[in-house]
Design a protein around this motif. Structure first.
Motif, PDB file in Angstrom:
ATOM      1  N   LEU A 178     -67.958 -97.170   2.375  1.00  0.00           N
ATOM      2  CA  LEU A 178     -68.805 -97.465   1.067  1.00  0.00           C
ATOM      3  C   LEU A 178     -70.095 -97.219   1.783  1.00  0.00           C
ATOM      4  O   LEU A 178     -71.188 -96.686   1.143  1.00  0.00           O
ATOM      5  CB  LEU A 178     -68.728 -98.742   0.661  1.00  0.00           C
ATOM      6  CG  LEU A 178     -67.368 -99.027  -0.244  1.00  0.00           C
ATOM      7  CD1 LEU A 178     -67.367-100.490  -0.688  1.00  0.00           C
ATOM      8  CD2 LEU A 178     -67.674 -98.139  -1.644  1.00  0.00           C
ATOM      9  N   LEU A 179     -70.429 -97.586   3.267  1.00  0.00           N
ATOM     10  CA  LEU A 179     -71.685 -97.485   3.640  1.00  0.00           C
ATOM     11  C   LEU A 179     -72.185 -95.931   4.036  1.00  0.00           C
ATOM     12  O   LEU A 179     -73.228 -95.671   3.642  1.00  0.00           O
ATOM     13  CB  LEU A 179     -71.606 -98.225   4.861  1.00  0.00           C
ATOM     14  CG  LEU A 179     -71.640 -99.850   4.844  1.00  0.00           C
ATOM     15  CD1 LEU A 179     -71.694-100.535   6.241  1.00  0.00           C
ATOM     16  CD2 LEU A 179     -72.998-100.260   4.283  1.00  0.00           C
ATOM     17  N   GLN A 180     -70.963 -95.218   4.476  1.00  0.00           N
ATOM     18  CA  GLN A 180     -71.289 -93.751   4.557  1.00  0.00           C
ATOM     19  C   GLN A 180     -71.554 -93.045   3.222  1.00  0.00           C
ATOM     20  O   GLN A 180     -72.227 -92.277   3.060  1.00  0.00           O
ATOM     21  CB  GLN A 180     -69.983 -93.054   5.050  1.00  0.00           C
ATOM     22  CG  GLN A 180     -69.967 -93.750   6.940  1.00  0.00           C
ATOM     23  CD  GLN A 180     -68.795 -93.127   7.150  1.00  0.00           C
ATOM     24  OE1 GLN A 180     -68.051 -92.134   6.537  1.00  0.00           O
ATOM     25  NE2 GLN A 180     -68.261 -93.251   8.727  1.00  0.00           N
ATOM     26  N   GLY A 181     -70.995 -93.495   2.018  1.00  0.00           N
ATOM     27  CA  GLY A 181     -71.017 -92.743   0.686  1.00  0.00           C
ATOM     28  C   GLY A 181     -72.619 -93.284   0.334  1.00  0.00           C
ATOM     29  O   GLY A 181     -73.167 -92.309  -0.106  1.00  0.00           O
ATOM     30  N   SER A 182     -72.995 -94.568   0.816  1.00  0.00           N
ATOM     31  CA  SER A 182     -74.318 -94.914  -0.057  1.00  0.00           C
ATOM     32  C   SER A 182     -75.563 -94.249   0.887  1.00  0.00           C
ATOM     33  O   SER A 182     -76.347 -93.647   0.173  1.00  0.00           O
ATOM     34  CB  SER A 182     -74.598 -96.434   0.323  1.00  0.00           C
ATOM     35  OG  SER A 182     -75.891 -96.809   0.046  1.00  0.00           O
ATOM     36  N   ALA A 183     -75.233 -93.837   2.208  1.00  0.00           N
ATOM     37  CA  ALA A 183     -76.224 -93.244   3.024  1.00  0.00           C
ATOM     38  C   ALA A 183     -76.025 -91.636   2.608  1.00  0.00           C
ATOM     39  O   ALA A 183     -77.349 -90.836   2.173  1.00  0.00           O
ATOM     40  CB  ALA A 183     -76.050 -93.168   4.221  1.00  0.00           C
ATOM     41  N   PHE A 184     -74.964 -91.237   2.208  1.00  0.00           N
ATOM     42  CA  PHE A 184     -74.658 -89.730   1.635  1.00  0.00           C
ATOM     43  C   PHE A 184     -75.664 -89.562   0.177  1.00  0.00           C
ATOM     44  O   PHE A 184     -76.233 -88.580   0.114  1.00  0.00           O
ATOM     45  CB  PHE A 184     -73.196 -89.490   1.396  1.00  0.00           C
ATOM     46  CG  PHE A 184     -72.858 -88.223   0.831  1.00  0.00           C
ATOM     47  CD1 PHE A 184     -73.140 -86.987   1.508  1.00  0.00           C
ATOM     48  CD2 PHE A 184     -72.655 -88.022  -0.777  1.00  0.00           C
ATOM     49  CE1 PHE A 184     -72.922 -85.829   0.769  1.00  0.00           C
ATOM     50  CE2 PHE A 184     -72.569 -86.925  -1.247  1.00  0.00           C
ATOM     51  CZ  PHE A 184     -72.653 -85.838  -0.478  1.00  0.00           C
ATOM     52  N   VAL A 185     -75.643 -90.806  -0.723  1.00  0.00           N
ATOM     53  CA  VAL A 185     -76.068 -90.451  -1.819  1.00  0.00           C
ATOM     54  C   VAL A 185     -77.599 -90.539  -1.645  1.00  0.00           C
ATOM     55  O   VAL A 185     -78.463 -89.880  -2.375  1.00  0.00           O
ATOM     56  CB  VAL A 185     -75.766 -91.504  -2.954  1.00  0.00           C
ATOM     57  CG1 VAL A 185     -76.669 -91.866  -4.215  1.00  0.00           C
ATOM     58  CG2 VAL A 185     -74.242 -91.363  -3.187  1.00  0.00           C
ATOM     59  N   VAL A 217     -68.857 -87.556  -6.499  1.00  0.00           N
ATOM     60  CA  VAL A 217     -70.188 -88.319  -6.950  1.00  0.00           C
ATOM     61  C   VAL A 217     -70.193 -87.912  -8.580  1.00  0.00           C
ATOM     62  O   VAL A 217     -69.943 -86.869  -9.167  1.00  0.00           O
ATOM     63  CB  VAL A 217     -71.441 -87.377  -6.251  1.00  0.00           C
ATOM     64  CG1 VAL A 217     -72.767 -88.006  -7.014  1.00  0.00           C
ATOM     65  CG2 VAL A 217     -71.705 -87.474  -4.852  1.00  0.00           C
ATOM     66  N   SER A 218     -70.812 -89.041  -9.091  1.00  0.00           N
ATOM     67  CA  SER A 218     -70.985 -89.033 -10.645  1.00  0.00           C
ATOM     68  C   SER A 218     -72.357 -89.449 -11.002  1.00  0.00           C
ATOM     69  O   SER A 218     -72.819 -90.303 -10.003  1.00  0.00           O
ATOM     70  CB  SER A 218     -69.743 -89.783 -10.938  1.00  0.00           C
ATOM     71  OG  SER A 218     -70.006 -91.254 -10.589  1.00  0.00           O
ATOM     72  N   VAL A 219     -72.792 -89.123 -12.067  1.00  0.00           N
ATOM     73  CA  VAL A 219     -74.193 -89.503 -12.324  1.00  0.00           C
ATOM     74  C   VAL A 219     -73.945 -90.197 -13.931  1.00  0.00           C
ATOM     75  O   VAL A 219     -73.469 -89.093 -14.850  1.00  0.00           O
ATOM     76  CB  VAL A 219     -74.869 -88.364 -12.514  1.00  0.00           C
ATOM     77  CG1 VAL A 219     -76.531 -88.404 -13.069  1.00  0.00           C
ATOM     78  CG2 VAL A 219     -75.308 -87.809 -10.987  1.00  0.00           C
ATOM     79  N   ASP A 220     -74.121 -91.226 -14.102  1.00  0.00           N
ATOM     80  CA  ASP A 220     -73.854 -91.994 -15.204  1.00  0.00           C
ATOM     81  C   ASP A 220     -75.349 -92.255 -15.817  1.00  0.00           C
ATOM     82  O   ASP A 220     -76.160 -92.733 -15.137  1.00  0.00           O
ATOM     83  CB  ASP A 220     -73.230 -93.361 -15.262  1.00  0.00           C
ATOM     84  CG  ASP A 220     -71.847 -92.935 -14.411  1.00  0.00           C
ATOM     85  OD1 ASP A 220     -71.161 -91.867 -14.939  1.00  0.00           O
ATOM     86  OD2 ASP A 220     -71.539 -93.439 -13.637  1.00  0.00           O
ATOM     87  N   VAL A 221     -75.301 -91.927 -17.335  1.00  0.00           N
ATOM     88  CA  VAL A 221     -76.886 -92.524 -18.108  1.00  0.00           C
ATOM     89  C   VAL A 221     -76.824 -94.110 -18.226  1.00  0.00           C
ATOM     90  O   VAL A 221     -75.623 -94.247 -18.835  1.00  0.00           O
ATOM     91  CB  VAL A 221     -76.837 -91.637 -19.329  1.00  0.00           C
ATOM     92  CG1 VAL A 221     -78.127 -92.250 -19.965  1.00  0.00           C
ATOM     93  CG2 VAL A 221     -76.905 -90.168 -19.098  1.00  0.00           C
ATOM     94  N   VAL A 222     -77.540 -94.673 -17.698  1.00  0.00           N
ATOM     95  CA  VAL A 222     -77.683 -96.143 -17.935  1.00  0.00           C
ATOM     96  C   VAL A 222     -78.565 -96.605 -18.824  1.00  0.00           C
ATOM     97  O   VAL A 222     -78.758 -97.721 -19.096  1.00  0.00           O
ATOM     98  CB  VAL A 222     -77.927 -96.797 -16.336  1.00  0.00           C
ATOM     99  CG1 VAL A 222     -76.644 -96.529 -15.404  1.00  0.00           C
ATOM    100  CG2 VAL A 222     -79.168 -96.246 -15.610  1.00  0.00           C
ATOM    101  N   SER A 223     -79.811 -95.743 -18.962  1.00  0.00           N
ATOM    102  CA  SER A 223     -80.510 -95.886 -20.065  1.00  0.00           C
ATOM    103  C   SER A 223     -81.143 -94.775 -20.733  1.00  0.00           C
ATOM    104  O   SER A 223     -81.763 -94.108 -20.185  1.00  0.00           O
ATOM    105  CB  SER A 223     -81.844 -96.503 -19.311  1.00  0.00           C
ATOM    106  OG  SER A 223     -82.963 -96.929 -20.285  1.00  0.00           O
ATOM    107  N   GLU A 224     -80.731 -94.644 -22.093  1.00  0.00           N
ATOM    108  CA  GLU A 224     -81.071 -93.727 -22.941  1.00  0.00           C
ATOM    109  C   GLU A 224     -82.532 -93.755 -23.403  1.00  0.00           C
ATOM    110  O   GLU A 224     -82.885 -94.757 -23.357  1.00  0.00           O
ATOM    111  CB  GLU A 224     -80.223 -93.645 -24.045  1.00  0.00           C
ATOM    112  CG  GLU A 224     -78.855 -93.198 -23.730  1.00  0.00           C
ATOM    113  CD  GLU A 224     -77.707 -92.928 -25.104  1.00  0.00           C
ATOM    114  OE1 GLU A 224     -78.441 -93.229 -25.959  1.00  0.00           O
ATOM    115  OE2 GLU A 224     -76.758 -92.489 -24.983  1.00  0.00           O
TER     116      GLU A 224
END
Length: 486
Positions: A56-63, A152-159
């Motif tokens: 998770l830490l490596q993924g957070s740094a990747f993002v 990686v996923s990109v989700d709309v959190v606020s339209e």
């Protein structure tokens, strides 16, 4: 610092005018600019796989390392072409370049997508379409996991919602900015104006130019109406007449050990009031018991004869060329203790006559016949006659016209007097700004005198009358007093 404050106070109208112009210009710009609306959508970028804490830490740094790159995709054709097709824009996606911005929120995994359009509905539709197409594009471009899923996923959190108010133009902000800009321009203009305007405006500008010990004998106030050239006799109770008397008083205390018997009155340039000052100074000196001669030595543009209503067919020039004696050309105009020596006919060689030995002998002669000789001379800068006369007289009075002469001109004129070792008795300011005390009088005001124009004989008869000459109201009061006394 005080000079800057004085310059700003003097030109406050310019500062206010430029500030208002700036505010009005900004207001009209805001009113003529079509309104635009801004809609904002937000997406969240996350990593799909990661079973351990280390993953998770490596993924957070990747993002975090790639989120700025994902935000940059929002305004690229790979996203905007699909957005144009979604919202029904006929032109390609490049037409939306500049209307769409995407920024990664600091220290988060959120990307804010903003769209600007003249229609609020279209702005919201573009922002939402960009968010959806960005999600699709990122998932397609991101590397897949070992199982073949998107990493990686990109989700709309606020339209984006339809904005109720335009984001531009910001009328209040523009008006305030225009006002501040105009105000700053006004300050700069006022200071530059003061720096570039080298005209002498008052005593403050004179003090750095004159030598130590040269006093300012007085200042003559500027009047709204055209003043008389002989205010001392035409309006003796006016502020101007009192100013001349103050100059005469200050002049008498300059140097008691070295009495002044001959005075040259001059200026730097024409139209500073030197001839008017010479005439009125002679009139104030004649009010005492001293015998005064007013000599018009301006052989180029004389004015004394015209002011006193005298003929100029004979005068100083006829004496200098030997065609007349001094006693034959000296005139009396009915003013006690004052004689006038006009300039006479204009000669072709005025400078030669002024610097001649005959002129020097003439001045020495009149000094023995009169207590004080006041000499009206030409300005210093156009010709050198006044500098020559200064070497023959006991002293010079330099007349300085406020707003009529520049500092460099006055400095040059004073240097010309220093070059011949002339004695400068003092400075007289003319056309000076009026202060609150300039219009004050001790006794009857000049306006009252003009309204009730008594002659001297009439005034003496009025003040010398008994009860019978008093008004009816005065006689009745006297009768009442007499009856009460009895």
């Amino acid at each position: 610092m005080s000079e800057y404050v004085a310059a700003l106070r003097k030109r406050w109208a310019v500062i206010v005018a430029l500030a208002l112009v700036g505010a009005l210009a900004a207001f009209f710009y805001a009113r003529t600019t079509p309104p635009t609306y801004t809609a904002t959508a937000k997406v969240y970028v996350s990593l799909n796989n990661g079973e351990t804490t280390n993953d998770l830490l490596q993924g957070s740094a990747f993002v975090e390392n790639l989120i700025d790159s994902y935000a940059a995709l929002a305004d690229m054709p790979v996203v905007l072409d699909a957005v144009a097709e979604d919202v029904g824009i006929d032109s390609p996606g490049r037409s939306l370049d500049g209307a769409v911005t995407a920024n990664a929120v600091l220290n988060t995994s959120i990307i804010e997508i903003s769209a600007v359009n003249g229609s609020p509905e279209q702005a919201a539709a573009i922002a939402n379409s960009v968010a959806n197409n960005l999600s699709t594009t990122v998932e397609r471009l991101a590397p897949s996991s070992a199982a073949g899923d998107e990493s990686v996923s990109v989700d709309v959190v606020s339209e984006a919602t339809t904005p109720a108010f335009p984001s531009a133009p910001r009328t209040r902000f523009l008006v305030a900015s225009g006002f501040v800009a105009g105000l700053a321009l006004g300050f700069v203009t006022a200071l530059l104006w003061s720096a570039l305007d080298t005209r002498v405006r008052g005593q403050r500008e004179i003090e750095p130019l004159v030598s130590d010990g040269v006093p300012v004998l007085g200042s003559l106030p500027r009047t709204r109406k055209r003043s008389s050239s002989m205010a001392v006799v035409d309006n003796p109770l006016s502020a101007t007449a009192e100013a001349y008397r103050k100059i005469q008083t200050n002049l008498s205390y300059i140097d008691v050990a070295v009495p002044v018997r001959s005075i040259v009155v001059t200026s730097s340039v024409p139209r500073e009031g030197k001839s008017t000052t010479a005439r009125n100074l002679a009139l104030t000196l004649a009010e005492g018991a001293r015998r005064v001669l007013l000599l018009d030595a301006d052989l180029r543009r004389p004015s004394v004869s015209e002011s006193f209503g005298l003929e100029s067919s004979a005068g100083l020039t006829t004496v200098l060329v030997g065609r007349a004696e001094l006693a034959d050309v000296v005139r009396n105009v009915g003013i006690a203790n004052l004689d006038i020596l006009p300039s006479g006919p204009l000669p072709p060689n005025p400078h030669q006559l002024i610097e001649s030995t005959v002129m020097r002998d003439l001045l020495a002669s009149v000094r023995t016949r009169y207590d004080i000789v006041v000499i009206d001379s030409p300005p210093l800068l156009p010709v050198s006659d006044a500098a020559v006369l200064a070497t023959m007289a006991d002293g010079v009075i330099a007349v300085v016209g406020c707003k009529r002469v520049r500092r460099q001109q006055l400095r040059q004129a004073l240097r010309s007097l220093d070059a011949v070792s002339a004695r400068i008795l003092g400075i007289v300011l003319t056309f000076a700004p009026r202060s609150g005390a300039d219009g004050e009088f001790y006794g009857y005001r000049a306006e009252t005198r003009r309204r009730f124009p008594f002659s001297r004989a009439r005034e003496e008869s009025v003040f010398g009358t008994e009860l019978a000459a008093l008004p009816e109201s005065g006689r009745s009061r006297e009768r009442d007093d007499a009856s009460r006394a009895s």
